[in-house]
Design a protein around this motif. Structure first.
Motif, PDB file in Angstrom:
ATOM      1  N   PHE A 110       0.843  -1.187   0.000  1.00  0.00           N
ATOM      2  CA  PHE A 110       0.000   0.000   0.000  1.00  0.00           C
ATOM      3  C   PHE A 110       0.880   1.240   0.000  1.00  0.00           C
ATOM      4  N   GLY A 111       0.273   2.366  -0.327  1.00  0.00           N
ATOM      5  CA  GLY A 111       1.005   3.619  -0.325  1.00  0.00           C
ATOM      6  C   GLY A 111       1.621   3.908   1.031  1.00  0.00           C
ATOM      7  N   ASN A 112       2.747   4.590   1.018  1.00  0.00           N
ATOM      8  CA  ASN A 112       3.474   4.973   2.235  1.00  0.00           C
ATOM      9  C   ASN A 112       3.965   3.769   3.032  1.00  0.00           C
ATOM     10  N   GLY A 113       3.978   2.591   2.422  1.00  0.00           N
ATOM     11  CA  GLY A 113       4.415   1.393   3.133  1.00  0.00           C
ATOM     12  C   GLY A 113       3.441   0.969   4.216  1.00  0.00           C
ATOM     13  N   ALA A 114       2.198   1.442   4.144  1.00  0.00           N
ATOM     14  CA  ALA A 114       1.190   1.103   5.158  1.00  0.00           C
ATOM     15  C   ALA A 114       1.005  -0.409   5.233  1.00  0.00           C
ATOM     16  N   LEU A 115       0.846  -0.907   6.445  1.00  0.00           N
ATOM     17  CA  LEU A 115       0.708  -2.351   6.665  1.00  0.00           C
ATOM     18  C   LEU A 115      -0.650  -2.718   7.246  1.00  0.00           C
ATOM     19  N   ASP A 116      -1.590  -1.770   7.274  1.00  0.00           N
ATOM     20  CA  ASP A 116      -2.907  -2.011   7.859  1.00  0.00           C
ATOM     21  C   ASP A 116      -3.690  -3.043   7.054  1.00  0.00           C
ATOM     22  N   LEU A 117      -4.329  -3.960   7.754  1.00  0.00           N
ATOM     23  CA  LEU A 117      -5.265  -4.891   7.125  1.00  0.00           C
ATOM     24  C   LEU A 117      -6.533  -4.934   7.961  1.00  0.00           C
ATOM     25  N   PRO A 118      -7.639  -4.549   7.427  1.00  0.00           N
ATOM     26  CA  PRO A 118      -7.802  -4.031   6.072  1.00  0.00           C
ATOM     27  C   PRO A 118      -7.112  -2.679   5.937  1.00  0.00           C
ATOM     28  N   PRO A 119      -6.734  -2.322   4.707  1.00  0.00           N
ATOM     29  CA  PRO A 119      -6.016  -1.067   4.498  1.00  0.00           C
ATOM     30  C   PRO A 119      -6.873   0.147   4.841  1.00  0.00           C
ATOM     31  N   VAL A 120      -6.217   1.186   5.330  1.00  0.00           N
ATOM     32  CA  VAL A 120      -6.865   2.435   5.715  1.00  0.00           C
ATOM     33  C   VAL A 120      -6.504   3.505   4.685  1.00  0.00           C
ATOM     34  N   PHE A 121      -7.514   4.144   4.114  1.00  0.00           N
ATOM     35  CA  PHE A 121      -7.315   5.117   3.039  1.00  0.00           C
ATOM     36  C   PHE A 121      -6.271   6.170   3.421  1.00  0.00           C
ATOM     37  N   ASP A 122      -6.439   6.812   4.570  1.00  0.00           N
ATOM     38  CA  ASP A 122      -5.532   7.905   4.947  1.00  0.00           C
ATOM     39  C   ASP A 122      -4.089   7.428   5.080  1.00  0.00           C
ATOM     40  N   ASN A 123      -3.872   6.233   5.573  1.00  0.00           N
ATOM     41  CA  ASN A 123      -2.509   5.712   5.753  1.00  0.00           C
ATOM     42  C   ASN A 123      -1.852   5.333   4.434  1.00  0.00           C
ATOM     43  N   ALA A 124      -2.656   4.960   3.443  1.00  0.00           N
ATOM     44  CA  ALA A 124      -2.125   4.499   2.155  1.00  0.00           C
ATOM     45  C   ALA A 124      -2.211   5.561   1.067  1.00  0.00           C
ATOM     46  N   SER A 125      -2.576   6.797   1.444  1.00  0.00           N
ATOM     47  CA  SER A 125      -2.852   7.795   0.415  1.00  0.00           C
ATOM     48  C   SER A 125      -1.645   8.634   0.026  1.00  0.00           C
ATOM     49  N   LEU A 126      -1.694   9.071  -1.219  1.00  0.00           N
ATOM     50  CA  LEU A 126      -0.687   9.950  -1.813  1.00  0.00           C
ATOM     51  C   LEU A 126      -1.396  11.202  -2.305  1.00  0.00           C
ATOM     52  N   LYS A 127      -0.760  12.351  -2.131  1.00  0.00           N
ATOM     53  CA  LYS A 127      -1.307  13.591  -2.660  1.00  0.00           C
ATOM     54  C   LYS A 127      -0.622  13.871  -3.987  1.00  0.00           C
ATOM     55  N   VAL A 128      -1.408  13.945  -5.044  1.00  0.00           N
ATOM     56  CA  VAL A 128      -0.871  14.166  -6.391  1.00  0.00           C
ATOM     57  C   VAL A 128      -1.211  15.584  -6.821  1.00  0.00           C
ATOM     58  N   SER A 129      -0.178  16.383  -7.068  1.00  0.00           N
ATOM     59  CA  SER A 129      -0.382  17.739  -7.583  1.00  0.00           C
ATOM     60  C   SER A 129       0.477  17.968  -8.824  1.00  0.00           C
ATOM     61  N   GLY A 130       1.248  16.970  -9.173  1.00  0.00           N
ATOM     62  CA  GLY A 130       2.133  16.983 -10.330  1.00  0.00           C
ATOM     63  C   GLY A 130       2.814  15.628 -10.369  1.00  0.00           C
ATOM     64  N   ASP A 131       3.788  15.459 -11.249  1.00  0.00           N
ATOM     65  CA  ASP A 131       4.486  14.177 -11.324  1.00  0.00           C
ATOM     66  C   ASP A 131       5.037  13.800  -9.948  1.00  0.00           C
ATOM     67  N   LEU A 132       4.929  12.512  -9.621  1.00  0.00           N
ATOM     68  CA  LEU A 132       5.284  12.042  -8.286  1.00  0.00           C
ATOM     69  C   LEU A 132       6.017  10.717  -8.402  1.00  0.00           C
ATOM     70  N   LYS A 133       7.061  10.554  -7.576  1.00  0.00           N
ATOM     71  CA  LYS A 133       7.767   9.275  -7.475  1.00  0.00           C
ATOM     72  C   LYS A 133       7.705   8.835  -6.020  1.00  0.00           C
ATOM     73  N   THR A 134       7.398   7.567  -5.828  1.00  0.00           N
ATOM     74  CA  THR A 134       7.323   7.010  -4.478  1.00  0.00           C
ATOM     75  C   THR A 134       7.717   5.543  -4.534  1.00  0.00           C
ATOM     76  N   GLU A 135       7.816   4.918  -3.385  1.00  0.00           N
ATOM     77  CA  GLU A 135       8.104   3.483  -3.358  1.00  0.00           C
ATOM     78  C   GLU A 135       7.393   2.834  -2.198  1.00  0.00           C
ATOM     79  N   THR A 136       7.236   1.538  -2.307  1.00  0.00           N
ATOM     80  CA  THR A 136       6.606   0.738  -1.262  1.00  0.00           C
ATOM     81  C   THR A 136       7.174  -0.675  -1.376  1.00  0.00           C
ATOM     82  N   ALA A 137       6.827  -1.533  -0.442  1.00  0.00           N
ATOM     83  CA  ALA A 137       7.361  -2.901  -0.449  1.00  0.00           C
ATOM     84  C   ALA A 137       6.224  -3.901  -0.269  1.00  0.00           C
ATOM     85  N   LEU A 138       6.308  -4.990  -1.006  1.00  0.00           N
ATOM     86  CA  LEU A 138       5.324  -6.065  -0.886  1.00  0.00           C
ATOM     87  C   LEU A 138       5.475  -6.801   0.439  1.00  0.00           C
ATOM     88  N   PHE A 139       4.364  -7.301   0.949  1.00  0.00           N
ATOM     89  CA  PHE A 139       4.374  -8.159   2.131  1.00  0.00           C
ATOM     90  C   PHE A 139       3.263  -9.194   1.961  1.00  0.00           C
TER      91      PHE A 139
END
Length: 143
Positions: A110-139
Motif C-alpha cells: 500500500f502507499g506509504n508502506g502502510a501495513l494495515d489490514l484491512p487497508p486504511v485510506f488515509d494511511n495508504a494515500s498519496l497527494k498528487v499535484s504533479g508528477d510524483l515518485k514514491t516506493e513501497t514494499a510487498l508483504f
C-alpha cells in the motif's frame, strides 16, 4: 471603440497562451511507484489508485491502474494521466495470473508502506499535484 478593445484582446490572448501549459500540467500527472521485495518473476505486479475513501479496499475503485511483468527484486509501475487529488495506492503481485488478489497467498503493498489490514485510506494515500515518485514494499498477510 474597436481600436481601444484590440489591445485588451491581444493581452488576453497572450495571458491565455502563457497560462495554458500550467493548466495542462496540473490536469495530468505521472505517478511512478517502485515496488520493492518482489520475490519472483512469476506473474504480474498490478496497482490501482483509488480516490474514494469509502470504496478503498471494499470495491473496485481504480481512478488509475498500472501493471508490469514481475521481476525478482524491484518493479516500477507508472500511472499516467492522473488528475490532481488524493489517492490511496494498492498493489498486489498477481502470481497466479488470474487478475484478482488472493489476500491469503499473494503479496500486497500500500502507499506509504502502510501495513494495515484491512487497508486504511488515509494511511495508504498519496497527494498528487504533479508528477510524483514514491516506493513501497510487498508483504504477505501474516508475515
Amino acid at each position: 471603440m474597436t481600436i481601444a478593445r484590440k489591445p485588451y484582446l491581444a493581452l488576453a490572448a497572450i495571458c491565455a497562451l502563457a497560462i495554458a501549459p500550467f493548466a495542462a500540467a496540473q490536469q495530468a500527472a505521472k505517478v511512478t511507484v517502485t515496488v520493492n521485495k518482489v520475490m519472483s518473476d512469476a506473474g504480474t505486479i498490478r496497482g490501482a489508485l483509488c480516490a474514494d475513501p469509502l470504496l478503498f479496499a471494499t470495491s473496485p475503485c481504480a481512478a488509475a491502474s498500472a501493471f508490469a511483468p514481475a521481476k525478482a527484486g524491484s518493479v516500477e509501475l507508472t500511472f499516467t494521466d492522473v488528475k490532481p487529488g488524493t489517492y490511496a495506492l494498492g498493489i498486489f503481485h498477481d502470481e497466479d495470473g488470474n487478475g484478482q488478489v488472493s489476500i491469503f497467498t499473494e503479496p500486497m503493498a500500500f502507499g506509504n508502506g502502510a501495513l494495515d489490514l484491512p487497508p486504511v485510506f488515509d494511511n495508504a494515500s498519496l497527494k498528487v499535484s504533479g508528477d510524483l515518485k514514491t516506493e513501497t514494499a510487498l508483504f504477505r498477510m501474516g508475515q
